[in-house]
Motif scaffolding. Structure first.
Motif, PDB file in Angstrom:
ATOM      1  N   ASP A  49     105.605 -31.260  -0.553  1.00 21.72           N
ATOM      2  CA  ASP A  49     104.449 -31.325  -1.452  1.00 21.72           C
ATOM      3  C   ASP A  49     104.699 -30.545  -2.746  1.00 21.72           C
ATOM      4  OD1 ASP A  49     101.934 -32.071  -2.357  1.00 21.72           O
ATOM      5  OD2 ASP A  49     100.933 -30.370  -1.394  1.00 21.72           O
ATOM      6  N   VAL A  50     105.836 -30.862  -3.403  1.00 18.75           N
ATOM      7  CA  VAL A  50     106.177 -30.245  -4.682  1.00 18.75           C
ATOM      8  C   VAL A  50     106.570 -31.350  -5.654  1.00 18.75           C
ATOM      9  CG1 VAL A  50     106.913 -28.081  -3.606  1.00 18.75           C
ATOM     10  CG2 VAL A  50     108.599 -29.899  -4.017  1.00 18.75           C
ATOM     11  N   ASP A  51     106.818 -30.973  -6.910  1.00 19.30           N
ATOM     12  CA  ASP A  51     107.263 -31.934  -7.918  1.00 19.30           C
ATOM     13  C   ASP A  51     108.778 -32.101  -7.857  1.00 19.30           C
ATOM     14  OD1 ASP A  51     104.676 -32.315  -8.887  1.00 19.30           O
ATOM     15  OD2 ASP A  51     104.840 -30.602 -10.254  1.00 19.30           O
ATOM     16  N   ALA A  52     109.273 -33.269  -8.224  1.00 17.11           N
ATOM     17  CA  ALA A  52     110.705 -33.579  -8.164  1.00 17.11           C
ATOM     18  C   ALA A  52     111.283 -33.711  -9.562  1.00 17.11           C
ATOM     19  CB  ALA A  52     110.922 -34.875  -7.395  1.00 17.11           C
ATOM     20  N   PHE A  53     112.507 -33.183  -9.740  1.00 15.79           N
ATOM     21  CA  PHE A  53     113.207 -33.248 -11.024  1.00 15.79           C
ATOM     22  C   PHE A  53     114.693 -33.477 -10.764  1.00 15.79           C
ATOM     23  CE2 PHE A  53     109.461 -30.629 -11.626  1.00 15.79           C
ATOM     24  CZ  PHE A  53     108.939 -31.084 -12.832  1.00 15.79           C
ATOM     25  N   THR A  54     115.393 -33.921 -11.795  1.00 14.09           N
ATOM     26  CA  THR A  54     116.840 -34.131 -11.672  1.00 14.09           C
ATOM     27  C   THR A  54     117.648 -33.164 -12.521  1.00 14.09           C
ATOM     28  OG1 THR A  54     116.744 -35.863 -13.356  1.00 14.09           O
ATOM     29  CG2 THR A  54     116.611 -36.563 -11.045  1.00 14.09           C
ATOM     30  N   SER A  55     117.013 -32.212 -13.203  1.00 18.22           N
ATOM     31  CA  SER A  55     117.740 -31.175 -13.936  1.00 18.22           C
ATOM     32  C   SER A  55     116.963 -29.869 -13.866  1.00 18.22           C
ATOM     33  CB  SER A  55     117.972 -31.559 -15.398  1.00 18.22           C
ATOM     34  OG  SER A  55     116.817 -31.345 -16.176  1.00 18.22           O
ATOM     35  N   VAL A  56     117.697 -28.777 -13.931  1.00 18.19           N
ATOM     36  CA  VAL A  56     117.077 -27.454 -13.871  1.00 18.19           C
ATOM     37  C   VAL A  56     116.173 -27.221 -15.077  1.00 18.19           C
ATOM     38  CG1 VAL A  56     117.562 -24.979 -13.978  1.00 18.19           C
ATOM     39  CG2 VAL A  56     118.897 -26.454 -12.461  1.00 18.19           C
ATOM     40  N   SER A  57     116.665 -27.538 -16.264  1.00 20.85           N
ATOM     41  CA  SER A  57     115.867 -27.281 -17.470  1.00 20.85           C
ATOM     42  C   SER A  57     114.564 -28.073 -17.440  1.00 20.85           C
ATOM     43  CB  SER A  57     116.672 -27.613 -18.728  1.00 20.85           C
ATOM     44  OG  SER A  57     117.139 -28.949 -18.687  1.00 20.85           O
ATOM     45  N   ASP A  58     114.614 -29.321 -16.967  1.00 22.82           N
ATOM     46  CA  ASP A  58     113.392 -30.112 -16.864  1.00 22.82           C
ATOM     47  C   ASP A  58     112.434 -29.515 -15.838  1.00 22.82           C
ATOM     48  OD1 ASP A  58     114.287 -31.875 -18.764  1.00 22.82           O
ATOM     49  OD2 ASP A  58     114.864 -33.443 -17.339  1.00 22.82           O
ATOM     50  N   ALA A  59     112.977 -28.992 -14.738  1.00 23.16           N
ATOM     51  CA  ALA A  59     112.119 -28.393 -13.713  1.00 23.16           C
ATOM     52  C   ALA A  59     111.412 -27.155 -14.240  1.00 23.16           C
ATOM     53  CB  ALA A  59     112.939 -28.051 -12.475  1.00 23.16           C
ATOM     54  N   VAL A  60     112.131 -26.309 -14.968  1.00 24.78           N
ATOM     55  CA  VAL A  60     111.520 -25.103 -15.513  1.00 24.78           C
ATOM     56  C   VAL A  60     110.426 -25.473 -16.513  1.00 24.78           C
ATOM     57  CG1 VAL A  60     111.933 -23.019 -16.865  1.00 24.78           C
ATOM     58  CG2 VAL A  60     113.567 -23.690 -15.092  1.00 24.78           C
ATOM     59  N   ALA A  61     110.726 -26.419 -17.389  1.00 30.48           N
ATOM     60  CA  ALA A  61     109.746 -26.822 -18.397  1.00 30.48           C
ATOM     61  C   ALA A  61     108.573 -27.577 -17.780  1.00 30.48           C
ATOM     62  CB  ALA A  61     110.419 -27.686 -19.459  1.00 30.48           C
ATOM     63  N   GLY A  62     108.875 -28.471 -16.822  1.00 30.42           N
ATOM     64  CA  GLY A  62     107.842 -29.345 -16.296  1.00 30.42           C
ATOM     65  C   GLY A  62     106.956 -28.728 -15.237  1.00 30.42           C
ATOM     66  N   SER A  63     107.442 -27.700 -14.553  1.00 27.69           N
ATOM     67  CA  SER A  63     106.654 -27.092 -13.474  1.00 27.69           C
ATOM     68  C   SER A  63     106.236 -25.660 -13.772  1.00 27.69           C
ATOM     69  CB  SER A  63     107.463 -27.090 -12.178  1.00 27.69           C
ATOM     70  OG  SER A  63     108.549 -26.169 -12.257  1.00 27.69           O
ATOM     71  N   SER A  64     106.677 -25.128 -14.914  1.00 25.56           N
ATOM     72  CA  SER A  64     106.425 -23.712 -15.269  1.00 25.56           C
ATOM     73  C   SER A  64     106.982 -22.758 -14.217  1.00 25.56           C
ATOM     74  CB  SER A  64     104.930 -23.458 -15.473  1.00 25.56           C
ATOM     75  OG  SER A  64     104.420 -24.264 -16.509  1.00 25.56           O
ATOM     76  N   ALA A  65     108.086 -23.165 -13.590  1.00 21.56           N
ATOM     77  CA  ALA A  65     108.714 -22.295 -12.595  1.00 21.56           C
ATOM     78  C   ALA A  65     109.249 -21.033 -13.261  1.00 21.56           C
ATOM     79  CB  ALA A  65     109.845 -23.030 -11.893  1.00 21.56           C
ATOM     80  N   GLU A  66     109.026 -19.910 -12.609  1.00 21.56           N
ATOM     81  CA  GLU A  66     109.509 -18.621 -13.119  1.00 21.56           C
ATOM     82  C   GLU A  66     110.839 -18.223 -12.497  1.00 21.56           C
ATOM     83  OE1 GLU A  66     106.021 -15.714 -13.062  1.00 21.56           O
ATOM     84  OE2 GLU A  66     105.300 -17.446 -11.921  1.00 21.56           O
ATOM     85  N   VAL A  67     111.113 -18.752 -11.293  1.00 15.88           N
ATOM     86  CA  VAL A  67     112.339 -18.415 -10.566  1.00 15.88           C
ATOM     87  C   VAL A  67     112.993 -19.705 -10.097  1.00 15.88           C
ATOM     88  CG1 VAL A  67     113.352 -17.157  -8.621  1.00 15.88           C
ATOM     89  CG2 VAL A  67     111.298 -16.263  -9.758  1.00 15.88           C
TER      90      VAL A  67
END
Length: 330
Positions: A49-67
């Protein structure tokens, strides 16, 4: 306030990290997964139950992940960790930090440039047995420590190495029994004994076929204090043996057997109740370090030291000579 995590990699270890993040309770939230395969990312994302991405930079930008938690093939760790740091995220990276010391140096440089926190998974530093022996060494309870012996005797069948194309390869696995499994005992050994200055060793693939790396390695290490240690690691010990760490001083010794304390000082010893999974405790240390603006207990410099010992042993096995180790001025 909950810390937002993105996890990179969908292999078997990813579920353990997801569980460790969820064990943080209100302190942590898993929000994203990253995989080069959009299908694998989507499937894993549905399960967790999380969002899916194919690159780290997109995941950080798209999910506001801090870690960003890196749990991919070892040879890809540095590139992904650096991408995360350059995207503004802190990093937890699975062991080993990478298969190449120069790439770890680039990780260290990126961390210092960003000022962001990086931890390397070394959960056995958080075992109660390790903590008690480390305190005994530091307090002088064991006296002058002159030697140590570490032995990791495991069994991995041929199907284990055949289960993924990267396993057993120099480029992505970086090594076999010593780099992949033995990294834990080497890391604990260095925590207990201090910096290593010289290593000599032998390695071979004896119990499995099709490996570019070893399934058996032995070696000797000399430390800055003058103390000596013997190292043994194999994945050819059917049906699976013991993991032992022995530390010997002139006032007492310590023995850790299968992550439990068996001897301390001059008498048999036992651990207190474990109190939970060691990986969970390392995640808790990471969160506390963020909140307290302090360093983590196991960072990139520690991880670099362990990989330098292992790659030094591999070089010794290849060249037939002792290898001097040094810490560069980064």
């Amino acid at each position: 306030m909950s810390i937002r995590f993105a996890l990179v990699g969908t292999g078997a270890i990813s579920d353990r990290h997801a569980a460790a993040i969820r064990a943080l309770g209100d302190d942590g939230e898993l929000v994203a997964v990253v995989s080069r395969s959009a299908d694998r990312a989507a499937e894993w994302a549905r399960r967790h139950d999380v969002d899916a991405f194919t690159s780290v930079s997109d995941a950080v930008a798209g999910s506001s992940a801090e870690v960003v938690v890196v749990c991919t093939e070892t040879g890809s760790h540095a590139a992904l960790a650096i991408e995360a740091l350059e995207s503004g995220a802190k990093v937890i990276v699975e062991k080993p930090a990478d298969v190449d010391v120069e790439r770890i140096d680039r990780m260290i440089a990126a961390q210092r440039a960003s000022g962001l926190l990086v931890a390397v998974v070394s959960q056995h530093r958080f075992d109660p047995a390790t903590e008690r022996v480390l305190e005994a060494v530091r307090s002088g309870r064991l006296g002058t420590v002159s030697s140590a012996v570490v032995s990791l005797a495991l069994w991995r069948d041929q199907a284990y190495y055949d289960s993924a194309a990267w396993r057993g390869t120099r480029q992505l696995d970086g090594g076999g029994a010593l780099m992949n499994q033995g990294i834990h005992v080497v890391d604990v050994l260095l925590a207990l004994m201090g910096p290593a200055v010289e290593v000599i060793g032998f390695s071979a693939a004896l119990a499995h076929s099709g490996l570019e790396v070893e399934d058996t390695a032995v070696g000797a290490i000399r430390f800055a204090t003058g103390a000596l240690a013997a190292v043994h690691a194999t994945t050819g010990a059917f049906p699976g043996g013991e993991v032992r760490i022995h530390v010997h001083g002139d006032r007492g010794s310590a023995v850790i057997l299968n992550d439990r304390l068996a001897w301390l000082g001059t008498e048999a010893a036992s651990d207190e109740p474990d109190g939970g999974d060691a990986l969970h405790r390392q995640y808790a240390d990471f969160v506390d370090a963020l909140r307290e603006s302090r360093s983590v207990r196991v960072g990139l410099e520690d991880a670099r030291a362990a990989v330098a010992v292992i790659t030094g042993l591999y070089e010794s096995a290849r060249t037939g000579r002792a290898i001097r180790l040094s810490t560069p001025d980064l």
